[in-house]
Design an enzyme around this catalytic site. Sequence first.
Site, PDB file in Angstrom:
ATOM      1  N   GLY A 133       1.383  -4.019   0.524  1.00  0.00           N
ATOM      2  CA  GLY A 133       2.359  -2.961   1.535  1.00  0.00           C
ATOM      3  C   GLY A 133       3.660  -2.912   0.682  1.00  0.00           C
ATOM      4  O   GLY A 133       3.928  -1.686   0.174  1.00  0.00           O
ATOM      5  N   ASP A 134       3.487  -4.030   0.183  1.00  0.00           N
ATOM      6  CA  ASP A 134       5.554  -4.549  -1.111  1.00  0.00           C
ATOM      7  C   ASP A 134       5.125  -3.192  -1.623  1.00  0.00           C
ATOM      8  O   ASP A 134       6.160  -3.005  -2.382  1.00  0.00           O
ATOM      9  CB  ASP A 134       5.406  -5.344  -0.414  1.00  0.00           C
ATOM     10  CG  ASP A 134       6.191  -6.105   0.528  1.00  0.00           C
ATOM     11  OD1 ASP A 134       6.568  -5.709   1.724  1.00  0.00           O
ATOM     12  OD2 ASP A 134       5.494  -7.391   0.458  1.00  0.00           O
ATOM     13  N   ALA A 177      11.854  -9.720  -1.099  1.00  0.00           N
ATOM     14  CA  ALA A 177      11.542 -10.282  -2.393  1.00  0.00           C
ATOM     15  C   ALA A 177      10.637  -9.578  -3.403  1.00  0.00           C
ATOM     16  O   ALA A 177      10.758  -9.015  -4.333  1.00  0.00           O
ATOM     17  CB  ALA A 177      11.908 -11.513  -2.694  1.00  0.00           C
ATOM     18  N   ASN A 178       9.350  -9.288  -2.285  1.00  0.00           N
ATOM     19  CA  ASN A 178       8.105  -8.932  -2.816  1.00  0.00           C
ATOM     20  C   ASN A 178       8.464  -7.154  -3.917  1.00  0.00           C
ATOM     21  O   ASN A 178       7.534  -6.691  -4.277  1.00  0.00           O
ATOM     22  CB  ASN A 178       7.043  -8.736  -1.878  1.00  0.00           C
ATOM     23  CG  ASN A 178       6.683  -9.912  -1.468  1.00  0.00           C
ATOM     24  OD1 ASN A 178       6.950 -10.714  -2.203  1.00  0.00           O
ATOM     25  ND2 ASN A 178       5.845 -10.189  -0.465  1.00  0.00           N
ATOM     26  N   GLY A 187       8.291 -12.543   1.006  1.00  0.00           N
ATOM     27  CA  GLY A 187       9.237 -12.156   1.655  1.00  0.00           C
ATOM     28  C   GLY A 187       9.344 -11.279   1.522  1.00  0.00           C
ATOM     29  O   GLY A 187       8.821 -10.683  -0.112  1.00  0.00           O
TER      30      GLY A 187
HETATM   31  O1  RIB Z   1       4.558  -8.303   2.798  1.00  0.00           O
HETATM   32  C1  RIB Z   1       3.731  -9.682   2.515  1.00  0.00           C
HETATM   33  C2  RIB Z   1       4.903 -10.900   3.074  1.00  0.00           C
HETATM   34  O2  RIB Z   1       4.822 -10.164   4.206  1.00  0.00           O
HETATM   35  C3  RIB Z   1       4.383 -11.906   2.509  1.00  0.00           C
HETATM   36  O3  RIB Z   1       4.802 -12.401   1.291  1.00  0.00           O
HETATM   37  C4  RIB Z   1       5.281 -13.243   4.053  1.00  0.00           C
HETATM   38  O4  RIB Z   1       6.414 -13.589   3.068  1.00  0.00           O
HETATM   39  C5  RIB Z   1       5.617 -11.463   4.807  1.00  0.00           C
HETATM   40  O5  RIB Z   1       6.930 -11.306   4.898  1.00  0.00           O
END
Ligand code: RIB
Length: 290
Positions: free
Chosen positions: A240-241, A42-43, A39
Amino acid sequence: MTKIMVIGSSSMDLVVTAPKRPLAGETLLGDSFKTVPGGKGANQAVAASRLGAEVYMVGCVGTDRYGEEIVKNLQQNGVNTDFVEVINGESGTAHIVIAEDDNSIIVVQGANRHVTPELVSRAGEVLSESDMVLIQQEIPVETVRYVSRLCKKLNVPLILNPAPARKTEQEVIEAARFLTPNEHEASLLFDGMGIQEAIRKYPGKLFVTQGMQGVRYFDGKKEVVVPSYPVNVVDTTGAGDTFNAAFAVALSEGKGVEKSLQFANKAASISVSKFGAQGGMPTREDVGNG
Ligand code: RIB
């Protein structure tokens, strides 16, 4: 320690690796299947916490087994979950295929649909004391709008990571202090405008991530490309996160834009060296001070 609030999705990633992706109507044999926390919200929260920030997550999980695991994982990574609500029903899930060195993802929002303006308003006091707020687009449009108005009103800098790509309201684009789309997201965000034109329109605000080519922006006088680091790629999910979280951490520590982008690129490059969105996310020790 800087304080960062992340408002967004938290999901369980259901990840299949396969030699190639199936065509419509085709069945293939895959190589492996794993469930790992993910997510975008959360990431980003986990990444920012590992990089040394005090992180508050505002989000929702379901009453299923995944919900419990998602919350436990956030807590184990030092993320404050006081504003993570448990909603009757299913948690968000992301259905990921990794094949031919890239991923394809279908997100089912589940509980993430319930990340509402009301939930954010309950976190208003902590938000007002935050050095930076980070938001993405796996939650309702009205929540992104509400957060952008609130951050503007309270003068708290907001990073909008407009992922996944969807049309974003002009009001939200204007209210955000920083925008971090990839090329595809940028073309939707600035419909009909080329990247060169868009970055010139938003100097020091719009940062277009271009994978291995680095990050492109306009500093008010000239176009700048901050190069990425060469890496051995295992899984790009969550890169990206990690970039966004690291950018937020560095900026809120008072690093300048260019230094913050270098720090973010380094963190993102480390993140792709292991499997899973959060598997390779680096600690502060791994990245250094940039
Ligand atoms: O950005 C990566 C995330 O995108 C993954 O962890 C997945 O949950 C999607 O939402």
